[in-house]
Design an enzyme around this catalytic site. Structure first.
Site, short mmCIF file in Angstrom:
data_model
loop_
_atom_site.label_atom_id
_atom_site.label_comp_id
_atom_site.label_asym_id
_atom_site.label_seq_id
_atom_site.Cartn_x
_atom_site.Cartn_y
_atom_site.Cartn_z
N ASP A 157 0.84 -1.19 0.00
CA ASP A 157 0.00 0.00 0.00
C ASP A 157 0.88 1.24 0.00
O ASP A 157 2.01 1.20 0.50
CB ASP A 157 -0.94 0.02 1.22
CG ASP A 157 -1.97 1.14 1.11
OD1 ASP A 157 -2.66 1.22 0.07
OD2 ASP A 157 -2.08 1.94 2.05
N GLU B 284 0.71 5.77 0.35
CA GLU B 284 0.02 7.04 0.57
C GLU B 284 0.75 8.05 -0.31
O GLU B 284 1.96 7.93 -0.52
CB GLU B 284 0.04 7.47 2.05
CG GLU B 284 -0.64 6.49 3.00
CD GLU B 284 -2.10 6.21 2.69
OE1 GLU B 284 -2.78 7.09 2.11
OE2 GLU B 284 -2.56 5.10 3.03
N HIS C 13 -4.76 11.00 5.04
CA HIS C 13 -3.72 10.21 5.72
C HIS C 13 -3.04 10.95 6.87
O HIS C 13 -2.30 10.33 7.62
CB HIS C 13 -2.68 9.68 4.74
CG HIS C 13 -2.14 10.69 3.78
ND1 HIS C 13 -1.51 11.85 4.15
CD2 HIS C 13 -2.16 10.69 2.43
CE1 HIS C 13 -1.14 12.52 3.08
NE2 HIS C 13 -1.54 11.85 2.02
N HIS D 83 -5.97 6.98 7.09
CA HIS D 83 -5.29 6.00 6.24
C HIS D 83 -3.81 6.03 6.58
O HIS D 83 -3.25 7.08 6.87
CB HIS D 83 -5.45 6.37 4.76
CG HIS D 83 -6.82 6.14 4.24
ND1 HIS D 83 -7.07 5.26 3.22
CD2 HIS D 83 -8.02 6.65 4.59
CE1 HIS D 83 -8.36 5.26 2.96
NE2 HIS D 83 -8.96 6.11 3.78
N ASP E 273 -2.98 -0.06 6.74
CA ASP E 273 -3.83 -0.54 5.64
C ASP E 273 -3.33 -1.87 5.10
O ASP E 273 -4.14 -2.72 4.71
CB ASP E 273 -3.92 0.52 4.54
CG ASP E 273 -4.80 1.70 4.95
OD1 ASP E 273 -5.37 1.69 6.06
OD2 ASP E 273 -4.92 2.65 4.14
#
Length: 172
Positions: free
Chosen positions: A7, A9, A57, A150, A155
């Site tokens: 994942d 960001e 985030h 997030h 995540d």
């Protein structure tokens, strides 16, 4: 079988518009279960973070100013990933950013061996329903109380559990 849950960001929603990765996390699975091996890094994107992204985030420019650039961590990241299949929720988004970062770092092209897109998997299993990571966590009764915003690592941990449930749900 070894798989990597991944994942990111980012500074915004479009790699094509020059947005960059500011956090990346990978979680190793062995036979579908996390084994404790993790790669996690915040990155200096060399550009401002859009306020809309920061609301999602919670990462601000001052949080990443002293972090390394993607090009500095790329060797360790790709050593961690190796040739393992990737498990990503909404894979086109993360892969677009990864491919851009790799090109900017002068490392050529990125072609993972295989990619499991859990969003597509969920859409096949639950057509017409919400299939965001959070919606899937609620559907499978996965605790999200530790996730106020997030974050790439949290995540990944949630996605590993969702992936396990999706696999179990899709098995005959």
């Amino acid at each position: 079988m070894r798989e990597i849950v991944l994942d990111t960001e980012t500074t915004g929603i479009s790699a094509r518009q020059g947005h960059r990765i500011i956090e990346i996390a990978c979680l190793e699975l062995e036979n579908g279960q996390p084994n404790g091996k993790v790669f996690h890094q915040r990155l200096n994107p060399g550009r401002p973070i859009d306020w809309q992204a920061s609301r999602i985030h919670g990462i601000r420019d001052d949080h990443v100013r002293s972090c390394p650039a993607f090009s500095e961590i790329a060797p360790k990241l790709f050593d961690f990933i190796a040739d393992s299949p990737l498990v990503i929720h909404n894979a086109p988004f993360d892969l677009a950013f990864l491919r851009q970062e790799i090109l900017l770092a002068g490392r050529g092209e990125f072609q993972p061996r295989a990619v499991v897109d859990t969003l597509q998997m969920a859409r096949r299993l639950f057509p017409g329903r919400k299939n965001s990571l959070e919606a899937l966590c609620h559907r499978f009764a996965i605790d999200v109380s530790g996730r106020q915003l997030h974050g790439a690592l949290i995540d990944c941990r949630l996605l590993a559990r969702v992936y396990h449930c999706l696999l179990a749900f899709s098995s005959p």
